[in-house]
Design an enzyme around this catalytic site. Structure first.
Site, PDB file in Angstrom:
ATOM      1  N   ASP A  62      10.986   8.820 -41.039  1.00 35.59           N
ATOM      2  CA  ASP A  62      12.213   9.160 -41.609  1.00 35.59           C
ATOM      3  C   ASP A  62      12.182   9.842 -43.020  1.00 35.59           C
ATOM      4  O   ASP A  62      12.727  10.961 -43.270  1.00 35.59           O
ATOM      5  CB  ASP A  62      13.108   8.059 -41.830  1.00 35.59           C
ATOM      6  CG  ASP A  62      14.576   8.395 -42.199  1.00 35.59           C
ATOM      7  OD1 ASP A  62      15.252   9.160 -41.571  1.00 35.59           O
ATOM      8  OD2 ASP A  62      15.003   8.013 -43.201  1.00 35.59           O
ATOM      9  N   GLU A 134      10.695   9.974 -35.164  1.00 35.60           N
ATOM     10  CA  GLU A 134      10.372   9.741 -36.500  1.00 35.60           C
ATOM     11  C   GLU A 134       8.973   8.847 -36.514  1.00 35.60           C
ATOM     12  O   GLU A 134       8.183   9.282 -37.515  1.00 35.60           O
ATOM     13  CB  GLU A 134      11.527   8.933 -37.075  1.00 35.60           C
ATOM     14  CG  GLU A 134      12.857   9.924 -37.219  1.00 35.60           C
ATOM     15  CD  GLU A 134      14.100   9.017 -37.856  1.00 35.60           C
ATOM     16  OE1 GLU A 134      14.653   9.610 -38.466  1.00 35.60           O
ATOM     17  OE2 GLU A 134      13.860   7.926 -37.532  1.00 35.60           O
TER      18      GLU A 134
END
Length: 242
Positions: A62, A134
């Site tokens: 992320d 992610e």
């Protein structure tokens, strides 16, 4: 740095290498990529060790995703103010954008899920798919470094950024607001129908949205759905800038 290692079957190694080839990357440690596909439901059901799932890689990915995207926007949209950059970034790194990317590159077929999650359709759940994107980014960063991970991120993000720039005004502000609010506060926005007016064939709906300690609106629409979109757009613009 101690890297995750796992014994993989020849068939699984073939599948992982095929996935990498499809998106033009190469892993030195395929165990990291395998970990990126391992959902927490496997840990919860005792199929793997409690820490052998992709949540930590998702956390790392992320940040890499956000950094690479922000840097690209800063460098390539020189005439856009900070508010525009923030809006574009929030849109393209959202679950709404990442889940279709996951499906496009075949992450749904690579996921390792617990039996319960598999039975409940987890392979197609947007949150699981977006988290896995992610996690793959985080794994690739650990395996090959930031520059390689950045290249992978931009291969996903540049088309998404172009789509946002081409379709201004057509964004789903309600979804964008919900994802941003949930990520920050772990709770959903609450929409309240404040009033209705007009005859039955020309009803006007007025809706407010409550975000933690703040309330925005009311805004009107010809349906509750339209009013919710309008008040979500108002809240989004006030929080992130027009």
């Amino acid at each position: 740095m101690l890297l995750f290692k796992k014994n993989l079957s020849p068939q699984r190694i073939k599948e992982l290498n095929s996935f990498c080839k499809n998106i033009s990357i190469k892993f030195s440690n395929l165990s990291l990529l395998e970990l990126a596909f391992t959902h927490r439901s496997c840990s919860q059901e005792g199929k793997v060790h409690k820490h052998e799932n992709n949540e930590r890689l998702e956390f790392l990915g992320d940040s890499v995703l956000g950094m690479a995207t922000a840097a690209y926007l800063y460098e390539h949209l020189m005439d856009n103010p900070e508010g525009d950059l923030a809006k574009i970034k929030s849109t393209v790194v959202s679950e709404q954008s990442l889940a279709p990317i996951a499906l496009k590159i075949g992450i749904d077929k690579m996921l390792i899920l617990g039996k319960g999650e598999e039975m409940s359709g987890g392979r197609k759940k947007r949150a699981i798919l977006a988290d896995a994107v992610e996690a793959v980014i985080g794994a690739y960063y650990l395996d090959s470094g930031y520059k390689s991970a950045e290249k992978l991120v931009l291969s996903f993000m540049i088309p998404e950024i172009a789509a946002v720039l081409e379709n201004k005004g057509t964004k789903d502000y309600k979804t964008m607001l919900q994802e941003a609010h949930q990520k920050k506060y772990k709770i959903c926005p609450v929409y309240e129908l404040v009033k209705e007016s007009g005859p039955d064939h020309e009803r006007v709906f007025w809706v407010s949205v409550h975000l933690k300690d703040a309330t925005y609106g009311p805004e009107k629409g010809k349906s509750k759905k339209e009013a919710e979109q309008n008040v979500a757009q108002k809240a989004w613009n006030e929080i992130f800038g027009k």
